[in-house]
Design a protein around this motif. Structure first.
Motif, PDB file in Angstrom:
ATOM      1  N   GLY A  88       0.774  -1.223   0.000  1.00  0.00           N
ATOM      2  CA  GLY A  88       0.000   0.000   0.000  1.00  0.00           C
ATOM      3  C   GLY A  88       0.812   1.282   0.000  1.00  0.00           C
ATOM      4  N   ARG A  89       2.131   1.180   0.228  1.00  0.00           N
ATOM      5  CA  ARG A  89       2.950   2.399   0.247  1.00  0.00           C
ATOM      6  C   ARG A  89       3.657   2.570  -1.098  1.00  0.00           C
ATOM      7  NH1 ARG A  89       5.473  -0.476   5.241  1.00  0.00           N
ATOM      8  NH2 ARG A  89       5.081  -2.035   3.643  1.00  0.00           N
ATOM      9  N   ASN A  90       3.602   3.754  -1.653  1.00  0.00           N
ATOM     10  CA  ASN A  90       4.213   3.988  -2.957  1.00  0.00           C
ATOM     11  C   ASN A  90       5.715   4.253  -2.796  1.00  0.00           C
ATOM     12  OD1 ASN A  90       4.830   4.500  -5.554  1.00  0.00           O
ATOM     13  ND2 ASN A  90       3.531   6.319  -5.782  1.00  0.00           N
ATOM     14  N   VAL A  91       6.510   3.374  -3.345  1.00  0.00           N
ATOM     15  CA  VAL A  91       7.962   3.492  -3.214  1.00  0.00           C
ATOM     16  C   VAL A  91       8.514   4.598  -4.110  1.00  0.00           C
ATOM     17  CG1 VAL A  91      10.131   2.248  -3.527  1.00  0.00           C
ATOM     18  CG2 VAL A  91       8.163   1.066  -2.600  1.00  0.00           C
ATOM     19  N   VAL A  92       7.844   4.810  -5.260  1.00  0.00           N
ATOM     20  CA  VAL A  92       8.319   5.855  -6.175  1.00  0.00           C
ATOM     21  C   VAL A  92       8.139   7.209  -5.500  1.00  0.00           C
ATOM     22  CG1 VAL A  92       7.989   6.950  -8.414  1.00  0.00           C
ATOM     23  CG2 VAL A  92       7.769   4.478  -8.188  1.00  0.00           C
ATOM     24  N   GLY A  93       9.189   7.981  -5.445  1.00  0.00           N
ATOM     25  CA  GLY A  93       9.119   9.297  -4.826  1.00  0.00           C
ATOM     26  C   GLY A  93       9.480   9.296  -3.357  1.00  0.00           C
ATOM     27  N   MET A  94       9.654   8.103  -2.775  1.00  0.00           N
ATOM     28  CA  MET A  94      10.085   8.048  -1.378  1.00  0.00           C
ATOM     29  C   MET A  94      11.525   8.535  -1.256  1.00  0.00           C
ATOM     30  SD  MET A  94       9.011   4.583   0.547  1.00  0.00           S
ATOM     31  CE  MET A  94       7.323   4.176   0.965  1.00  0.00           C
ATOM     32  N   THR A  95      11.872   9.036  -0.067  1.00  0.00           N
ATOM     33  CA  THR A  95      13.266   9.400   0.159  1.00  0.00           C
ATOM     34  C   THR A  95      14.078   8.124   0.367  1.00  0.00           C
ATOM     35  OG1 THR A  95      12.985   9.463   2.532  1.00  0.00           O
ATOM     36  CG2 THR A  95      12.586  11.513   1.328  1.00  0.00           C
ATOM     37  N   GLU A  96      15.391   8.267   0.255  1.00  0.00           N
ATOM     38  CA  GLU A  96      16.290   7.131   0.468  1.00  0.00           C
ATOM     39  C   GLU A  96      16.035   6.502   1.843  1.00  0.00           C
ATOM     40  OE1 GLU A  96      18.572   5.280  -0.969  1.00  0.00           O
ATOM     41  OE2 GLU A  96      19.460   4.402   0.837  1.00  0.00           O
ATOM     42  N   GLU A  97      15.841   7.350   2.854  1.00  0.00           N
ATOM     43  CA  GLU A  97      15.643   6.840   4.198  1.00  0.00           C
ATOM     44  C   GLU A  97      14.338   6.048   4.308  1.00  0.00           C
ATOM     45  OE1 GLU A  97      17.522   6.494   6.623  1.00  0.00           O
ATOM     46  OE2 GLU A  97      16.094   5.969   8.204  1.00  0.00           O
ATOM     47  N   GLN A  98      13.298   6.519   3.610  1.00  0.00           N
ATOM     48  CA  GLN A  98      12.026   5.800   3.677  1.00  0.00           C
ATOM     49  C   GLN A  98      12.114   4.427   3.001  1.00  0.00           C
ATOM     50  OE1 GLN A  98       9.878   9.093   1.948  1.00  0.00           O
ATOM     51  NE2 GLN A  98       8.529   9.229   3.737  1.00  0.00           N
ATOM     52  N   THR A  99      12.750   4.379   1.826  1.00  0.00           N
ATOM     53  CA  THR A  99      12.880   3.065   1.170  1.00  0.00           C
ATOM     54  C   THR A  99      13.815   2.167   1.962  1.00  0.00           C
ATOM     55  OG1 THR A  99      14.422   4.151  -0.326  1.00  0.00           O
ATOM     56  CG2 THR A  99      12.338   3.436  -1.249  1.00  0.00           C
ATOM     57  N   ARG A 100      14.834   2.774   2.561  1.00  0.00           N
ATOM     58  CA  ARG A 100      15.785   1.977   3.333  1.00  0.00           C
ATOM     59  C   ARG A 100      15.073   1.191   4.432  1.00  0.00           C
ATOM     60  NH1 ARG A 100      18.125   1.605   7.896  1.00  0.00           N
ATOM     61  NH2 ARG A 100      17.236   3.451   8.850  1.00  0.00           N
ATOM     62  N   ARG A 101      14.075   1.856   5.064  1.00  0.00           N
ATOM     63  CA  ARG A 101      13.361   1.171   6.140  1.00  0.00           C
ATOM     64  C   ARG A 101      12.554  -0.017   5.629  1.00  0.00           C
ATOM     65  NH1 ARG A 101      13.029   4.031  10.864  1.00  0.00           N
ATOM     66  NH2 ARG A 101      14.110   6.034  10.743  1.00  0.00           N
ATOM     67  N   LEU A 102      12.131   0.053   4.375  1.00  0.00           N
ATOM     68  CA  LEU A 102      11.395  -1.076   3.800  1.00  0.00           C
ATOM     69  C   LEU A 102      12.333  -2.187   3.341  1.00  0.00           C
ATOM     70  CD1 LEU A 102       8.764   0.726   1.526  1.00  0.00           C
ATOM     71  CD2 LEU A 102       8.469  -0.155   3.824  1.00  0.00           C
TER      72      LEU A 102
END
Lengths: 360, 330, 345
Positions: A88-102
Motif C-alpha cells: 500500500g505504500r508507494n515506493v516511487v518518490g520516497m526518500t532514500e531513508e524511507q525506502t531503506r526502512r522497507l
C-alpha cells in the motif's frame, strides 16, 4: 490473481489485495548516447504466497524493474515514474531513508552470483545478523547472532552454529545461495525478489535451491518475484508469468496460460528456440531471427516487429502503433500484439502448437 | 602465522644476501681503484699500497666479502698484524673511504633525517590523499569531485624539484614566512623538528596525495559497483554504514599494499627532496658516496634500502591477511 | 580401456564413416592432476581434475561431455587440444600419439583440431578486425589459400552466416551471437577435422543460443566435422550430440548414444542430472530426484565410487570398490554397481 491495472480489459481484484502492485512503471537512464528506456510502462501485481515469474532476455528490463522496486537505483541518475505500491505504500518518490526502512524488512532480494553478493571480508553469520540488527535496533548482539544461526539452519545448512563463523569463500556455491536466502528472509519479508537466483549454480544444486524457495514460501507466505531467462525454471516455480521484451510487458497470464497456450509471437519464439529434453532431438530449433533491440533506439510500433514472423499481418500497425496489453482467449491472459484474434488462433494452431517446444 | 613469518624472514634474508653479493661484486668490477681516489692526485704506489692494506683491499674479493659479512654480525679487525690494525665492533659496516668515519656513525646521522621526512609526508598523503579520493568517489560527478580530480591531476604530473622550489621561493625567499628547512632531532626539540621539516612534508605529501587520491577514487568507485555493496543496501543498511563498513574496507586493501611498498622504497632515500631542502639524509649520502666511489657507504645504504623494502613487504602481507580473510598465511 | 560403441539401427542417420572405420580420436586413461600447496614447506595436495577418462570419437561424430562444475569436462577439452599437458594417459589422433606432441607435430595438430570457447568476447582480440582474426590461423600456419586470404576469410564469414562485407569491423561492433560466429569462422579457417567446443552457447541469450546451435549443426552435417561438445546444459547437448559422456568428479561415469542416455540411463547420477533439469514441458517439480549436498572436493574424492556420497542406492561395496565401466543391459556403458534399468518414467 490480478492483472495490470492499466490494461483496458483487466479483470478487477477480487478476494485479497496484492502485496505488490506496479502501475505503469517507467525507468529511464539519460546517457551520453541518448536516453535508455530500460522499463517503459510496465504494470503487474503479486499476492502473498504467490510467485510471479518475469521472463526475458538481456535488455528486456526485468532486472531494472526489480532494482527499482527495491529502490536501489540512484534517483539522481535514473528517471522513474509510475507507481510501485508495496503493502500500500508507494515506493516511487520516497526518500532514500524511507525506502531503506522497507528494504530488508518488508522486501528483500537475492542475487544471481552469491559469491560476489556476499561480502568477502565478513563472516556469513555476521552478515545475516547485521541484516537483522539494522531493522531490530533493540536486539542484542547475541540475539541477532542466534537469529542468524536459526536462519542458516532453516535454509538447510548443516551445523549452522559452526558454519555461521565461516567466511563466504569457505562455502560451496549452493551453500552460499542458501546463506543469501537466509539473509533475505531473516526479517520475514512479505516480498522476496529473486534475480536469476540459480543461473550461476549447477543443475542439481539449482533443483535444491528452487525446492528450498518453494518450501520457505509455504512457511513464510511471502510474495515472490522470480526473474529468470530460463523458461524451465518459470514453468516449475511460477504461478503467473510476465514476459518482457524491450522494456515492456508483452504477455501476462497464469503459468498454464503462458507456457501451454502462449499467444504472443515472442513467447512462441522463445519456446520454440529452447532445446528440450523431450520431443524430436533431430529437428532443428527455430530461433528468433536477429538480436534483442537497443533500448536507446527502440523500433517504432511494436518493439518486436523486426524479429517477428507475423509483423504486417494487420496493416502497418505493428510498425507504427505500440500495442497495449489486452485480454485474449481467457480471463487474465493478456497479450500486447496487433494480430487479430482470428489470425493468432490460426497461426497458433498451424505453426506453433505442433512444434516440440510448447507444452502439450 | 608463525611459520609464514619465519619463511618470509628467511626469504628476506636470502634476498638481502643476494643483493649484498651483487653490490659488492659490481663495485669491485669498476676499473678505478678506491685507494687511488682516496689518496688524491699526487700519489705514489707505496701510499696506495698502504691505503689498500689499511682498508683490507689487498685480500681476494671473496675473502673481502666474507670479512665484511663477519664484520656486520660479530665485528672484525682491519689489517691485523700491521701498523694500521684497528678493531671495528659489530655491527661493523666499515669506514668511509673519504674521511675514515665509521659507516654506522654516518647511518646514525642520516637515517633519522630520511625517516622523519618520509613518515611525516606519508601521514599527510595517506590522510589527505585517501580521504580526498574516497569523498570524490562518493560524490562522483559533483563540483567537489571535478575540483579534486583537477588538483590531483596537476599534482600527479608535477615533480618534486619543481613543486619544492616553488614552495621554497614562495614561503622562504620571497616572504620569509618560514625558515629554510633544517633538521633537529625529534628527541632534542619536537617543535623545531616539525618546523624544520614542514616544507619537505608538504612537498612530498602533496605530490603523493595527488597520486593516492586518484588511486583511492578509482578503488572506491570499483568497490561501490560490487555486488556485495548492492547487497548491503538491499539489507536496508544506512548509506553511511554501507560506505564505511562494506565499501571502504574493501577499497582500502590495495591501497595498503601500495602505500607499504611506497613507504619502504622512500625510506631507502628521498634524494631529490633532501637535495632541494639541503637535508643530509640517506638519499643524499648515497648519491655522494656513489660519486666518490665510497664503497662501504654504498654497500651499507643499498643493503639498508633492501632491508626496508623486505620489511615493508612483510608488513604489507601481514596487514593483508588481517584485512582480507581469503588470504591465508601459508 | 576403450568403451564399446553400442549401435542402435534406425535411431540416427548413420554416417558411412562412423561404425567401422578407424576412430579419429582415442583418449585412453587421460589424467590431469593439479598440485596445490597447502601449508608450509611441501605437504602438497593433488586436485584430481581428470582421473582416468577414456573415450573415442569417430570421424564426423558429435560427442557431448556433460557434468556439473568441477567434473573435469573443461580440463579434458583443454587437454584434447593440448592447451594443457596431460599428467598421464594417451591421446591418439588419426593413429598418432599426440599426448605430448611438440613443435611441428603440435602445429599440424592445431590445423586438424580447433577449439571454440565459451566467452565470445574474451576470446577475440578487440584491437583486430574480424578479417584479421579469422585470417590469423591461416597466416600463423603460412597457408595461402587459392584466391588469397581475403577471399577465404570472406567465404568463411559467409559460411557462418555473417556478412562478408563486415570484414573490416571490430568485435565490439557485433552482438554476442555474432561474436560466437566469428569464433566459429576462425576455428573453421584451417579446415579442421574435429572441433572441441567448450560451452559455446552458454553465454548467449536464449533466442541467440538456438541460432548458434543450428549453425553448428549445419556445419557439422555439411563439412562432416567431428565435435567434442562440452556443456552443462543437458537439453543443448541432446540437440547437438549423437553420443554423450557424463562426467562426475574427474571420472566418466556413463557414456552411450543419445537415446539411451536420455531415455534409459543406467547410472543413478545421469538420472538425477536429467531429473533436475527444469523443463519447459513440465509444470511444477513433481517426481524429481533430489540429490543431497554438493559435489565433494576433487582434492580428496570419496573412495570407491565417487558418486556414492550422494547416491540413494549406495551400499558397502560402493565405498570399497570402484565400479568399472561396463556395458549395462539398457545399452549404455556405465560405471555403477547397481545400475538402473528401464526407461525414465
Amino acid at each position: 490473481m490480478t492483472a495490470p491495472a492499466s490494461a483496458p480489459n483487466s479483470p478487477t481484484t477480487t478476494d485479497k489485495d496484492p502485496y505488490l502492485r506496479v502501475n505503469d512503471l517507467r525507468v529511464q537512464f539519460p546517457t551520453e548516447d541518448g536516453v535508455v528506456k530500460a522499463v517503459d510502462g510496465v504494470s503487474f501485481s503479486v499476492e502473498r504466497g504467490k510467485t510471479l515469474g518475469i521472463v526475458g532476455e538481456s535488455g528486456s528490463g526485468k532486472s531494472v524493474t526489480s532494482l527499482t522496486i527495491m529502490g536501489l537505483h540512484n534517483t539522481k541518475r535514473a528517471r522513474i515514474s509510475g507507481e510501485i505500491l508495496v503493502g500500500g505504500r508507494n515506493v516511487v518518490g520516497m526518500t532514500e531513508e524511507q525506502t531503506r526502512r522497507l528494504r530488508g524488512r518488508d522486501m528483500a532480494m537475492i542475487f544471481q552470483d552469491p559469491l560476489s553478493a556476499l561480502h568477502p571480508y565478513y563472516k556469513v553469520g555476521a552478515q545475516i545478523a547485521e541484516a537483522y540488527k539494522v531493522h531490530h535496533p533493540n536486539a542484542s548482539k547475541a540475539e541477532a547472532k542466534k537469529r542468524a544461526v536459526d536462519m542458516l539452519g532453516r535454509v538447510g545448512i548443516p551445523q549452522p552454529a559452526r558454519r555461521a563463523d565461516s567466511y563466504p569463500h569457505e562455502f560451496s556455491g549452493g551453500m552460499r545461495q542458501r546463506a543469501m536466502i537466509a539473509m533475505a528472509l531473516v526479517n520475514d519479508p512479505d516480498l522476496l525478489i529473486a534475480d536469476e537466483p540459480t543461473t550461476a549454480l549447477d543443475v542439481t544444486v539449482q533443483a535444491q535451491i528452487l525446492d528450498l524457495l518453494e518450501d520457505l514460501q509455504r512457511e513464510f507466505n511471502s510474495a515472490i518475484i522470480m526473474i529468470t531467462h530460463d523458461l524451465g525454471v518459470v514453468a516449475q516455480v511460477a504461478d503467473e508469468v510476465l514476459v518482457m521484451y524491450g522494456g515492456r510487458a508483452v504477455e501476462f497470464g497464469t503459468v498454464e496460460q503462458v507456457m501451454r497456450r502462449p499467444q504472443h509471437p515472442y513467447t512462441w519464439g522463445l519456446l520454440a528456440s529452447v532445446p528440450s529434453l523431450h520431443g524430436d532431438s533431430d529437428a532443428d530449433l527455430v530461433p528468433i531471427k536477429g538480436n534483442p533491440p537497443s533500448l536507446i533506439n527502440l523500433p517504432t510500433g511494436c518493439a518486436f516487429h523486426p524479429r517477428c514472423r507475423y509483423a504486417g499481418r494487420n496493416g502497418d500497425r505493428s510498425f507504427t502503433e505500440v500495442p497495449e496489453l489486452h485480454q485474449v482467449l481467457e480471463r487474465g491472459h493478456l497479450v500486447a500484439c496487433h494480430l487479430s484474434e482470428a489470425d493468432r488462433t490460426k497461426f497458433y494452431a498451424e505453426d506453433i502448437a505442433p512444434s516440440a517446444g510448447v507444452a502439450q | 602465522m608463525v611459520r609464514f613469518i619465519t619463511r618470509r624472514v628467511l626469504v628476506g634474508v636470502a634476498t638481502i644476501i643476494a643483493i649484498s653479493i651483487i653490490v659488492f661484486g659490481l663495485f669491485f668490477a669498476v676499473p678505478s681503484s678506491p685507494a687511488k681516489v682516496m689518496c688524491g692526485k699526487n700519489c705514489d704506489p707505496a701510499s696506495i699500497a698502504a691505503v689498500e692494506t689499511r682498508l683490507g683491499l689487498r685480500e681476494p674479493i671473496v675473502e673481502q666479502y666474507t670479512s665484511f659479512m663477519k664484520g656486520v654480525f660479530v665485528g672484525r679487525t682491519y689489517a691485523p698484524g700491521t701498523a694500521f690494525e684497528r678493531q671495528c665492533d659489530a655491527p661493523c659496516l666499515g669506514y668511509s673511504f673519504r674521511n675514515d668515519e665509521p659507516v654506522t656513525a654516518i647511518l646514525k646521522r642520516t637515517v633519522p633525517v630520511t625517516i622523519s621526512i618520509v613518515v611525516g609526508a606519508a601521514i599527510l598523503w595517506l590522510l589527505i590523499g585517501v580521504s580526498l579520493g574516497m569523498i570524490s568517489a562518493l560524490r562522483r560527478g559533483t563540483l567537489f569531485d571535478k575540483i579534486a580530480i583537477g588538483i590531483s591531476l596537476t599534482g600527479a604530473s608535477m615533480q618534486v624539484f619543481f613543486f619544492g622550489l616553488i614552495l621554497l621561493y614562495g614561503l622562504v625567499y620571497a616572504t620569509g614566512w618560514l625558515d629554510f628547512p633544517s633538521y633537529t632531532p625529534f628527541t632534542e626539540n619536537p617543535l623545531k623538528w616539525a618546523q624544520g621539516l614542514i616544507l619537505p612534508w608538504v612537498t612530498l605529501g602533496f605530490l603523493n596525495s595527488a597520486i593516492y587520491a586518484r588511486l583511492s577514487r578509482a578503488q572506491m568507485l570499483e568497490t561501490l559497483s560490487e555486488d556485495y555493496v548492492r547487497t548491503a543496501r538491499a539489507k536496508g543498511l544506512p548509506l553511511g554504514r554501507v560506505y564505511t563498513k562494506h565499501a571502504l574496507r574493501a577499497a582500502i586493501t590495495p591501497i595498503v599494499t601500495i602505500a607499504g611498498l611506497d613507504i619502504g622504497a622512500s625510506l631507502g632515500g628521498t634524494f631529490i627532496t633532501e637535495t632541494i631542502f639541503g637535508l643530509r639524509g640517506l638519499g643524499k649520502e648515497t648519491v655522494e658516496a656513489v660519486n666518490f666511489l665510497n664503497l662501504p657507504i654504498v654497500v651499507a645504504t643499498v643493503l639498508l634500502a633492501a632491508v626496508f623494502i623486505v620489511v615493508a613487504n612483510l608488513i604489507v602481507d601481514l596487514l593483508y591477511a588481517v584485512i582480507d580473510p581469503r588470504v591465508r598465511l601459508s | 580401456m576403450t568403451e564399446t560403441l553400442v549401435q542402435e539401427p534406425g535411431t540416427e542417420p548413420v554416417k558411412p564413416s562412423r561404425p567401422s572405420g578407424e576412430p579419429l580420436l582415442v583418449v585412453d586413461e587421460l589424467t590431469k592432476h593439479f598440485p596445490v600447496r597447502s601449508g608450509m614447506f611441501g605437504k602438497t595436495g593433488l586436485v584430481r581434475a581428470v582421473d582416468g577418462v577414456s573415450f573415442s570419437v569417430q570421424p564426423g561424430e558429435t560427442l557431448g561431455l556433460v557434468g556439473e562444475s568441477g567434473c573435469g569436462k573443461t580440463t579434458t577439452g583443454r587437454m584434447l587440444v593440448r592447451l594443457l599437458e596431460p599428467t598421464s594417459g594417451k591421446i591418439t589422433f588419426e593413429g598418432k600419439d599426440i599426448s605430448h606432441a611438440k613443435g611441428a607435430g603440435l602445429r599440424q595438430l592445431r590445423q586438424d583440431m580447433q577449439i571454440i570457447f565459451q566467452d565470445p568476447y574474451a576470446s577475440l582480440n578487440p584491437r583486430h578486425t574480424v578479417g584479421r582474426i579469422v585470417a590469423m590461423p591461416l597466416q600463423v600456419n603460412g597457408i595461402n589459400p587459392p584466391g588469397g586470404v581475403k577471399k577465404r576469410v570472406q567465404e568463411l564469414l559467409e559460411l557462418v552466416g555473417l556478412n562478408p562485407e563486415h570484414y573490416n569491423r571490430y568485435p565490439h561492433e557485433f552482438s554476442g551471437g555474432q561474436r560466437q560466429r566469428i569464433g566459429v569462422a576462425r576455428a573453421l579457417a584451417l579446415k579442421p577435422k574435429i572441433i572441441v567446443a567448450d560451452e559455446p552457447v552458454s553465454a548467449l541469450d536464449v533466442s541467440i543460443q538456438a541460432q548458434v546451435i543450428n549453425l553448428l549443426r549445419g556445419l557439422q552435417r555439411d563439412l562432416d566435422l567431428a565435435f567434442v561438445f562440452i556443456a552443462h546444459d543437458l537439453a543443448v547437448v541432446r540437440h547437438f550430440c549423437q553420443r554423450i559422456g557424463v562426467m562426475y568428479l574427474g571420472k566418466l561415469v556413463e557414456i552411450g548414444d543419445r537415446n539411451s542416455i536420455y531415455e534409459r540411463p543406467a547410472h543413478p547420477y545421469t538420472r538425477a542430472l536429467l531429473s533436475a533439469v527444469p523443463d519447459v514441458t513440465k509444470m511444477g517439480a513433481s517426481g524429481r530426484i533430489r540429490l543431497e549436498g554438493d559435489v565433494p572436493t576433487p582434492l580428496n574424492p570419496p573412495s570407491g565410487c565417487r558418486f556414492r556420497t550422494r547416491c540413494w542406492k549406495a551400499q558397502e561395496i560402493c565405498a570399497t570398490q570402484e565400479p568399472p565401466l561396463t556395458i549395462k543391459p539398457n545399452g549404455t556403458t556405465a560405471a555403477c554397481h547397481f545400475p538402473e534399468e528401464g526407461a525414465i518414467k
